[in-house]
Enzyme design. Structure first.
Site, mmCIF file in Angstrom:
data_model
loop_
_atom_site.group_PDB
_atom_site.id
_atom_site.type_symbol
_atom_site.label_atom_id
_atom_site.label_comp_id
_atom_site.label_asym_id
_atom_site.label_seq_id
_atom_site.Cartn_x
_atom_site.Cartn_y
_atom_site.Cartn_z
ATOM 1 N N GLU A 97 0.808 -1.215 0.000
ATOM 2 C CA GLU A 97 0.000 0.000 0.000
ATOM 3 C C GLU A 97 0.843 1.267 0.000
ATOM 4 O OE1 GLU A 97 -3.328 2.555 0.130
ATOM 5 O OE2 GLU A 97 -3.099 0.463 -0.477
ATOM 6 N N SER B 102 44.349 2.255 -9.277
ATOM 7 C CA SER B 102 44.611 3.524 -8.594
ATOM 8 C C SER B 102 44.001 4.699 -9.346
ATOM 9 C CB SER B 102 46.122 3.733 -8.423
ATOM 10 O OG SER B 102 46.763 3.708 -9.678
#
Length: 409
Positions: A48, A309
């Site tokens: 709901e 990196s």
């Protein structure tokens, strides 16, 4: 606990025209992302409170994208923006083990939706505890395989969801592993170095560059405190645009020359490279065996990630613009220095936690750097060292398996 946010959440304002953004660290927002550690989405249907979410009704399936957490909140900006762009109907993004961002037309609308999201997430957790499948209309008993499929992201390749091999994941380094070191050192780095001033000048007033400059200032201040060679004070804003840029350029050039593995530099480089790829002044290079290996791993149900990196944006750019086409379709995610130093075991532990494997030994890590191999092995990974042209020689009796092509795996 709710709080209004401004910095990272500007992406919501800019990309969705939101009137307000609410960020919550509610327990249920964290626990919901733990129900399936590898999921890129949270899905729920036929509840709901779904009616309280903008653009949704009771019978609609509510989909909330999930992004990975980072050590610092400002580092979520890129992944948050990607999630917002990828899910145009969404009005919220979950951050794994962190919380939720909710936006709306007004603060009242944002708050109302946030309350609905919290209700639905809490309901899902309780349904999980009772063995009820919250992702299906009938809400029947949980079927594990079915649930994994239902929470999987349709925008992610099929190979990112299931694994037929005893190795569930492959994590790849880039430089010296998928890509020649010479491409990075002779093409990417020089391009970034040569275009720092031009990039900062043309984008100086953008929010993205302001954030880049902020990170660089913080890094330079730290460098000056510990006496890093090449570090020089950054001019204050009131010194003028040209003075600020010149002082930043001097620091960035020194960082690049020293091959610093720091987030502030990698983030700026990624933004410069993005322009280069968009203008077709750059094209990603990978070894010829890489595309076929990525396809094979995906067909075998293996999940493939990148850990480099270089910034996540730089990684996506490289693999998205290769002579073999866009290879991102075979990749499930990207890790960079925000995860941690590549030569520290705890970084690989963090990755194993993010990937949700039962055991770190289910992850195969391939790198050309011995110290990274040692760190990954300490974290329990299976490790292979890549031997490619231009890679540094390895010491005798290093104890790791080596390959010169992915076809050997």
């Amino acid at each position: 606990v709710f709080r209004l946010c401004t910095s990272v959440h500007e992406e919501s304002y800019l990309m969705r025209g939101a009137g307000a953004v609410i960020h919550s660290h509610g327990m249920e927002t964290c626990m919901a992302t733990m129900l399936n550690p590898g999921a890129k989405e949270f899905r729920i249907s036929h509840m709901e409170m779904i009616k309280g979410i903008k653009g949704h009704g009771y019978t609609d399936e509510l989909v909330i994208p999930i992004i990975e957490n980072t050590p610092y909140e400002y580092e979520l900006t890129d992944s948050l923006a990607e999630a917002i762009a990828a899910y145009p109907k969404a009005t919220a993004v979950l951050v794994r083990n962190h919380g939720i961002y909710v936006w709306g037309d007004s603060w009242i609308n944002a708050k109302t939706q946030a309350e609905c999201y919290h209700y639905l997430l809490d309901a899902a957790i309780k349904m999980y505890q009772l063995g009820i499948d919250w992702t299906t209309p009938e809400h029947g008993p949980i079927n594990s395989a079915k649930r994994l499929r239902s929470v999987a992201s349709p925008g992610v390749p099929n190979g990112c969801h299931t694994a037929k091999s005893s190795k569930h994941c492959v994590v790849l380094d880039i430089e010296g592993t998928t890509t020649p070191i010479s491409f990075v050192t002779d093409v990417m780095f020089p391009y970034a170095r040569d275009n720092v001033r031009k990039h900062l000048t043309s984008t100086y007033d953008s929010e993205e560059t302001k954030e880049d400059i902020k990170l660089l200032r913080i890094q330079v201040e730290e460098d000056l405190k510990i006496g890093v060679v090449g570090a020089a004070p950054v001019a204050p804003d009131d010194a003028g645009k040209e003075e600020v840029i010149s002082s930043l350029v001097a620091n960035v050039e020194a960082m690049i020359k020293a091959d610093r593995k720091i987030t502030s530099l990698k983030q700026l480089q990624g933004h410069i490279w993005r322009t280069g790829f968009e203008r077709k002044e750059l094209q990603g290079v990978v070894f010829e065996d890489v595309p076929e290996a990525l396809k094979n791993w995906q067909s075998q149900g293996m999940k493939v990630y990148i850990y480099s990196s270089g910034s996540r944006e730089a990684q996506r750019l490289l693999f998205g613009h290769t002579s073999y086409g866009d290879l991102r379709q075979f990749l499930c995610g990207f890790f960079d220095t925000t995860t941690g130093n590549k030569r520290e075991a705890r970084s690989y532990f963090e990755i194993s936690q993010s990937l949700g494997v039962d055991n770190p030994s289910q992850i195969l890590f391939i790198t050309d750097v011995l110290q990274e191999a040692v760190a990954a092995k300490s974290a329990g990974f299976e490790v292979i060292i890549s031997i490619r042209p231009g890679n540094a020689p390895l010491p005798a009796n290093h104890g790791f398996r080596t390959i010169s092509s992915f076809s050997e795996i």
